[in-house]
Design a protein around this motif. Structure first.
Motif, PDB file in Angstrom:
ATOM      1  N   TYR A   1       0.820  -1.216   0.000  1.00 23.73           N
ATOM      2  CA  TYR A   1       0.000   0.000   0.000  1.00 23.73           C
ATOM      3  C   TYR A   1       0.854   1.266   0.000  1.00 23.73           C
ATOM      4  O   TYR A   1       0.362   2.369  -0.259  1.00 23.73           O
TER       5      TYR A   1
ATOM      6  N   VAL B   1      -9.352  10.260   2.328  1.00 20.11           N
ATOM      7  CA  VAL B   1      -9.553   8.873   2.774  1.00 20.11           C
ATOM      8  C   VAL B   1     -10.325   8.087   1.723  1.00 20.11           C
ATOM      9  O   VAL B   1      -9.997   6.922   1.426  1.00 20.11           O
TER      10      VAL B   1
ATOM     11  N   ILE C   1      -8.039   7.194  -1.172  1.00 20.44           N
ATOM     12  CA  ILE C   1      -7.128   6.098  -0.812  1.00 20.44           C
ATOM     13  C   ILE C   1      -7.868   4.763  -0.850  1.00 20.44           C
ATOM     14  O   ILE C   1      -7.355   3.762  -1.381  1.00 20.44           O
ATOM     15  N   GLY C   2      -9.072   4.744  -0.307  1.00 20.62           N
ATOM     16  CA  GLY C   2      -9.873   3.520  -0.323  1.00 20.62           C
ATOM     17  C   GLY C   2     -10.179   3.059  -1.733  1.00 20.62           C
ATOM     18  O   GLY C   2     -10.024   1.877  -2.070  1.00 20.62           O
TER      19      GLY C   2
ATOM     20  N   ILE D   1     -12.481   2.869   2.463  1.00 19.95           N
ATOM     21  CA  ILE D   1     -11.186   2.460   3.037  1.00 19.95           C
ATOM     22  C   ILE D   1     -11.273   1.059   3.650  1.00 19.95           C
ATOM     23  O   ILE D   1     -10.298   0.283   3.579  1.00 19.95           O
TER      24      ILE D   1
ATOM     25  N   ALA E   1      -9.061  -2.016   2.270  1.00 23.31           N
ATOM     26  CA  ALA E   1      -8.148  -2.704   3.187  1.00 23.31           C
ATOM     27  C   ALA E   1      -8.406  -4.207   3.200  1.00 23.31           C
ATOM     28  O   ALA E   1      -7.470  -5.011   3.226  1.00 23.31           O
TER      29      ALA E   1
END
Length: 257
Positions: A102, A150, A153-154, A239, A243
């Motif tokens: 990541y 956020v 990024i997710g 996110i 993940a």
């Protein structure tokens, strides 16, 4: 906390990746980093020239309205498009060295975030020129900006994992982002639609973040608590899903490279 610990352990590599990603974009260009400002401004100029006659005649501060939409959509698109290929582009590194995968996505996001910050300053300059009143509520812009970071990024985690396994994602995503641009109300207002149609726009996370910016900057109104929950909800869901996908497929990525 484990993520920050691993980033700290690989701090040198992470910093070099950020430098590489930021400088690579403007490599062999005459104007260099100036394109980070000139690009969005030229795009804004074209859109203002085309759409002002159709949508902005009766709208006060239409250029700022357009700038908010173009800025946030552009940040989302650039962040996710570059993030999508981040894993594949760095396969030569993580296939030889055991580093958190990541990290490559985060380095891309930071380089794009720098551009976003620069253009945010330009937006404020335009607000001054256009006579927009600055209030303490502008501080609240940190909230939708943080949620969008956020969320990006997710989405990057999801897209980069899918792209490693399915190269068709790049072409499908190009079509998706084009559609997204038209349903994010960047250059038009949704006020003329029926209320039930207006609610459908809130299914689009990018529109939610754009709307938040416009409410603070143009209307000087703090959105309702439900609006804050919606903005955070999209970010948290993205996110978490990203993940989970990364954790589940962490050791499978090498087989697809």
């Amino acid at each position: 906390m484990n993520i920050f610990l691993k980033l700290k352990q690989n701090r040198f590599l992470f910093e070099e990746l950020v430098k590489r990603d930021f400088t690579k974009k403007y490599k062999r260009t005459v104007l260099g980093m100036l394109w980070s400002v000139l690009g969005p401004l030229m795009s804004l100029g074209v859109m203002a020239l085309v759409f002002t006659q159709f949508f902005g005649r009766n709208m006060e501060h239409y250029v700022i309205y357009l700038f908010c939409g173009n800025l946030l959509y552009g940040y989302f698109k650039e962040s996710t498009v570059t993030g999508m290929t981040s894993l594949y582009d760095n396969a030569s590194i993580f296939s030889k060295v055991n580093v958190p995968k990541y990290m490559f996505l985060l380095s891309k996001n930071i380089s794009v975030l720098i551009n976003f910050g620069i253009n945010l300053v330009v937006l404020f300059i335009f607000c001054l020129i256009d006579g927009v009143t600055f209030t303490w509520k502008f501080v609240l812009l940190v909230y939708p900006a943080a949620c969008l970071i956020v969320f990006n990024i997710g989405m990057g985690l999801i897209l980069s994992a899918l792209y490693v396994m399915f190269r068709d994602m790049k072409y499908l995503y190009d079509i998706f982002t084009l559609l997204l641009m038209y349903v994010s109300a960047i250059f038009y207002s949704i006020d003329s639609y029926e209320l039930k149609v207006q609610y459908l726009f809130y299914l689009n996370p990018v529109y939610v973040y754009i709307r938040y910016f416009r409410k603070i900057i143009l209307e000087s109104v703090i959105p309702q608590p439900s609006f804050h929950l919606l903005a955070a909800g999209y970010a948290i869901v993205a996110i978490i899903i990203g993940a989970i996908i990364y954790k589940k497929n962490n050791y499978k990525f090498l087989y697809y490279i």
